[in-house]
Scaffold this motif. Sequence first.
Motif, PDB file in Angstrom:
ATOM      1  N   VAL A   1       0.839  -1.204   0.000  1.00 51.91           N
ATOM      2  CA  VAL A   1       0.000   0.000   0.000  1.00 51.91           C
ATOM      3  C   VAL A   1       0.872   1.250   0.000  1.00 51.91           C
ATOM      4  O   VAL A   1       0.597   2.225  -0.711  1.00 51.91           O
ATOM      5  CB  VAL A   1      -0.946  -0.003   1.217  1.00 51.91           C
ATOM      6  N   CYS A   2       1.946   1.242   0.787  1.00 55.32           N
ATOM      7  CA  CYS A   2       2.823   2.409   0.868  1.00 55.32           C
ATOM      8  C   CYS A   2       3.483   2.720  -0.464  1.00 55.32           C
ATOM      9  O   CYS A   2       3.512   3.877  -0.908  1.00 55.32           O
ATOM     10  CB  CYS A   2       3.888   2.183   1.941  1.00 55.32           C
ATOM     11  N   LEU A   3       4.008   1.705  -1.133  1.00 50.51           N
ATOM     12  CA  LEU A   3       4.674   1.931  -2.422  1.00 50.51           C
ATOM     13  C   LEU A   3       3.683   2.411  -3.476  1.00 50.51           C
ATOM     14  O   LEU A   3       3.986   3.298  -4.274  1.00 50.51           O
ATOM     15  CB  LEU A   3       5.371   0.649  -2.873  1.00 50.51           C
ATOM     16  N   GLY A   4       2.477   1.840  -3.453  1.00 51.56           N
ATOM     17  CA  GLY A   4       1.445   2.294  -4.388  1.00 51.56           C
ATOM     18  C   GLY A   4       1.014   3.718  -4.101  1.00 51.56           C
ATOM     19  O   GLY A   4       0.839   4.530  -5.018  1.00 51.56           O
ATOM     20  N   ALA A   5       0.849   4.048  -2.814  1.00 51.84           N
ATOM     21  CA  ALA A   5       0.446   5.397  -2.430  1.00 51.84           C
ATOM     22  C   ALA A   5       1.530   6.411  -2.763  1.00 51.84           C
ATOM     23  O   ALA A   5       1.234   7.554  -3.133  1.00 51.84           O
ATOM     24  CB  ALA A   5       0.112   5.433  -0.940  1.00 51.84           C
ATOM     25  N   ALA A   6       2.806   6.010  -2.620  1.00 46.05           N
ATOM     26  CA  ALA A   6       3.907   6.918  -2.953  1.00 46.05           C
ATOM     27  C   ALA A   6       3.857   7.294  -4.428  1.00 46.05           C
ATOM     28  O   ALA A   6       4.055   8.466  -4.792  1.00 46.05           O
ATOM     29  CB  ALA A   6       5.250   6.269  -2.616  1.00 46.05           C
ATOM     30  N   TRP A   7       3.580   6.320  -5.275  1.00 46.87           N
ATOM     31  CA  TRP A   7       3.472   6.595  -6.714  1.00 46.87           C
ATOM     32  C   TRP A   7       2.286   7.515  -7.004  1.00 46.87           C
ATOM     33  O   TRP A   7       2.419   8.518  -7.719  1.00 46.87           O
ATOM     34  CB  TRP A   7       3.308   5.275  -7.475  1.00 46.87           C
ATOM     35  N   LEU A   8       1.120   7.219  -6.401  1.00 43.04           N
ATOM     36  CA  LEU A   8      -0.090   7.992  -6.669  1.00 43.04           C
ATOM     37  C   LEU A   8       0.000   9.405  -6.096  1.00 43.04           C
ATOM     38  O   LEU A   8      -0.187  10.398  -6.817  1.00 43.04           O
ATOM     39  CB  LEU A   8      -1.305   7.269  -6.078  1.00 43.04           C
ATOM     40  N   PHE A   9       0.284   9.509  -4.800  1.00 43.26           N
ATOM     41  CA  PHE A   9       0.335  10.822  -4.162  1.00 43.26           C
ATOM     42  C   PHE A   9       1.484  11.659  -4.719  1.00 43.26           C
ATOM     43  O   PHE A   9       1.377  12.885  -4.823  1.00 43.26           O
ATOM     44  CB  PHE A   9       0.491  10.678  -2.647  1.00 43.26           C
TER      45      PHE A   9
ATOM     46  N   THR B   1      10.574   8.143  -4.948  1.00 39.73           N
ATOM     47  CA  THR B   1      11.015   6.767  -4.692  1.00 39.73           C
ATOM     48  C   THR B   1      11.634   6.634  -3.307  1.00 39.73           C
ATOM     49  O   THR B   1      11.322   5.703  -2.554  1.00 39.73           O
ATOM     50  CB  THR B   1      12.036   6.322  -5.753  1.00 39.73           C
ATOM     51  N   LEU B   2      12.503   7.572  -2.958  1.00 39.37           N
ATOM     52  CA  LEU B   2      13.202   7.490  -1.675  1.00 39.37           C
ATOM     53  C   LEU B   2      12.253   7.658  -0.493  1.00 39.37           C
ATOM     54  O   LEU B   2      12.358   6.934   0.504  1.00 39.37           O
ATOM     55  CB  LEU B   2      14.306   8.551  -1.619  1.00 39.37           C
ATOM     56  N   ILE B   3      11.325   8.593  -0.593  1.00 39.64           N
ATOM     57  CA  ILE B   3      10.368   8.781   0.499  1.00 39.64           C
ATOM     58  C   ILE B   3       9.459   7.562   0.621  1.00 39.64           C
ATOM     59  O   ILE B   3       9.154   7.106   1.729  1.00 39.64           O
ATOM     60  CB  ILE B   3       9.532  10.059   0.282  1.00 39.64           C
ATOM     61  N   GLY B   4       9.046   7.010  -0.499  1.00 38.45           N
ATOM     62  CA  GLY B   4       8.185   5.826  -0.471  1.00 38.45           C
ATOM     63  C   GLY B   4       8.874   4.624   0.137  1.00 38.45           C
ATOM     64  O   GLY B   4       8.320   3.944   1.004  1.00 38.45           O
ATOM     65  N   VAL B   5      10.106   4.364  -0.287  1.00 36.96           N
ATOM     66  CA  VAL B   5      10.852   3.224   0.246  1.00 36.96           C
ATOM     67  C   VAL B   5      11.205   3.447   1.712  1.00 36.96           C
ATOM     68  O   VAL B   5      11.115   2.532   2.537  1.00 36.96           O
ATOM     69  CB  VAL B   5      12.124   2.980  -0.592  1.00 36.96           C
ATOM     70  N   GLY B   6      11.598   4.670   2.055  1.00 30.78           N
ATOM     71  CA  GLY B   6      11.938   4.970   3.441  1.00 30.78           C
ATOM     72  C   GLY B   6      10.762   4.814   4.381  1.00 30.78           C
ATOM     73  O   GLY B   6      10.898   4.263   5.477  1.00 30.78           O
ATOM     74  N   THR B   7       9.591   5.258   3.938  1.00 34.48           N
ATOM     75  CA  THR B   7       8.393   5.122   4.766  1.00 34.48           C
ATOM     76  C   THR B   7       7.937   3.672   4.841  1.00 34.48           C
ATOM     77  O   THR B   7       7.485   3.202   5.886  1.00 34.48           O
ATOM     78  CB  THR B   7       7.249   5.996   4.199  1.00 34.48           C
ATOM     79  N   GLY B   8       8.057   2.948   3.752  1.00 33.16           N
ATOM     80  CA  GLY B   8       7.543   1.583   3.707  1.00 33.16           C
ATOM     81  C   GLY B   8       8.431   0.549   4.368  1.00 33.16           C
ATOM     82  O   GLY B   8       7.947  -0.486   4.819  1.00 33.16           O
ATOM     83  N   ILE B   9       9.741   0.814   4.454  1.00 30.17           N
ATOM     84  CA  ILE B   9      10.657  -0.217   4.964  1.00 30.17           C
ATOM     85  C   ILE B   9      11.333   0.221   6.262  1.00 30.17           C
ATOM     86  O   ILE B   9      10.912  -0.165   7.346  1.00 30.17           O
ATOM     87  CB  ILE B   9      11.706  -0.603   3.906  1.00 30.17           C
ATOM     88  N   CYS B  10      12.370   1.013   6.187  1.00 27.63           N
ATOM     89  CA  CYS B  10      13.111   1.289   7.429  1.00 27.63           C
ATOM     90  C   CYS B  10      13.757   2.649   7.437  1.00 27.63           C
ATOM     91  O   CYS B  10      14.933   2.794   7.802  1.00 27.63           O
ATOM     92  CB  CYS B  10      14.150   0.202   7.698  1.00 27.63           C
ATOM     93  N   GLY B  11      13.022   3.663   6.998  1.00 26.09           N
ATOM     94  CA  GLY B  11      13.458   5.031   7.148  1.00 26.09           C
ATOM     95  C   GLY B  11      14.760   5.360   6.452  1.00 26.09           C
ATOM     96  O   GLY B  11      15.013   4.979   5.303  1.00 26.09           O
ATOM     97  N   ALA B  12      15.628   6.080   7.191  1.00 23.47           N
ATOM     98  CA  ALA B  12      16.877   6.571   6.613  1.00 23.47           C
ATOM     99  C   ALA B  12      17.776   5.431   6.136  1.00 23.47           C
ATOM    100  O   ALA B  12      18.524   5.591   5.167  1.00 23.47           O
ATOM    101  CB  ALA B  12      17.620   7.430   7.625  1.00 23.47           C
ATOM    102  N   SER B  13      17.715   4.271   6.794  1.00 26.42           N
ATOM    103  CA  SER B  13      18.541   3.127   6.381  1.00 26.42           C
ATOM    104  C   SER B  13      18.151   2.668   4.978  1.00 26.42           C
ATOM    105  O   SER B  13      19.016   2.340   4.156  1.00 26.42           O
ATOM    106  CB  SER B  13      18.383   1.974   7.373  1.00 26.42           C
ATOM    107  N   ALA B  14      16.850   2.635   4.712  1.00 28.86           N
ATOM    108  CA  ALA B  14      16.383   2.236   3.385  1.00 28.86           C
ATOM    109  C   ALA B  14      16.767   3.277   2.343  1.00 28.86           C
ATOM    110  O   ALA B  14      17.166   2.932   1.221  1.00 28.86           O
ATOM    111  CB  ALA B  14      14.862   2.038   3.400  1.00 28.86           C
ATOM    112  N   VAL B  15      16.668   4.547   2.707  1.00 31.74           N
ATOM    113  CA  VAL B  15      17.061   5.613   1.791  1.00 31.74           C
ATOM    114  C   VAL B  15      18.539   5.481   1.441  1.00 31.74           C
ATOM    115  O   VAL B  15      18.930   5.570   0.272  1.00 31.74           O
ATOM    116  CB  VAL B  15      16.779   6.995   2.418  1.00 31.74           C
ATOM    117  N   ALA B  16      19.366   5.256   2.463  1.00 32.00           N
ATOM    118  CA  ALA B  16      20.806   5.121   2.233  1.00 32.00           C
ATOM    119  C   ALA B  16      21.126   3.913   1.364  1.00 32.00           C
ATOM    120  O   ALA B  16      22.066   3.944   0.554  1.00 32.00           O
ATOM    121  CB  ALA B  16      21.530   5.013   3.574  1.00 32.00           C
ATOM    122  N   ALA B  17      20.366   2.824   1.524  1.00 28.10           N
ATOM    123  CA  ALA B  17      20.622   1.610   0.751  1.00 28.10           C
ATOM    124  C   ALA B  17      20.167   1.745  -0.698  1.00 28.10           C
ATOM    125  O   ALA B  17      20.817   1.254  -1.626  1.00 28.10           O
ATOM    126  CB  ALA B  17      19.927   0.421   1.409  1.00 28.10           C
TER     127      ALA B  17
END
Length: 358
Positions: free
Chosen positions: A110-118, A130-146
Amino acid sequence: MPYSPAPSPSLHGRGARNLPGLGVSVGLAVISTVIGGVVPLVGSAVPGIVLGVLLGIVRKPGPRLTPGITFASKFVLQLSVVILGLQLSIGEVARVGLESLPVMLGTLVVCLGAAWLFGRLLGVIGDVRTLIGVGTGICGASAVAAVAPVIGAVSADVAYAVSTIFLFNVAAVIVFPVVGHALGMSQHAFGLFAGTAVNDTSSVVAAASTYGSEAANDAVVVKLVRTLMIIPISIGLAALVARTGPTRQPAATDEQSVAGPAPARMTPRRALRLVPWFLVGFVTMALINSTGLIPTAAHPALSALSTFLIAVALSAIGLSTDIRALRRAGARPLLLGALLWITVSVTSVALQWVTGTL
């Protein structure tokens, strides 16, 4: 004159550099622990991060304090998660992890889909979305860095995403326990709620610890399982970039993004390195505890130690808050982050209700 490379900093030297900032973080943690003892409902993590933010606004930490603050906000937090593993059996870890999968995977999709739509509706496109969607959906700054090197994101876009996610991490630490009590959530339900709907590990641990020790244990397990999702997501993004090429869209400001670094090629070794060391440490400690080597009488002391280390880490995170970076992020990324935060939170509660875990 022959060139001789400068000697690498010794362990003693690194420790000495960390002491000032670590000392300030520990001092704030002691104060926040006292506050938590007087007002148990707020715990010690919330006062720690609030005191850190306020102190950072009054006087921004200088270069002398920065190494220790960084050490406290990262390593000390990760160490607290490893210690939490000593209070669980590997059977409990497996049970909670498996039970969380429907809610965890549902909120991620839902988060990844909402990130694309919103993102499209708000005009936040390209790597920032992409970065905000992945960061919110998985593990914040760690996901962004990865993910950033995988998609070749520029540093400005990474800064926007991290600043946006950080703001809602702080909000979650304060708001989520209130929501949990208002909904009458059990310890297990709140652990699942925090583990699936809060971004960074630090905020998950802080929010759940405020709610209760059982909630904290469950939330950490859920969060660590959720963190593993960074591997398939990174591999999927790498495949997408390889097929379509990196997207170079303007950041969510009036300025154009400059060309970023070339996307990093995803290899098995790189995928393995995405697994955080403290996840391995947590599972290892749970295995040790399952053997009975850790006496039950030691669990309260270990729980208190872990809670205090969390307060130290959250105090350091508060001290390192960059208010100017939040202002530079602008309104649109913040609005996207807010919408995703609310969407994931509501989805987590709804899926718990549907699956009967609420």
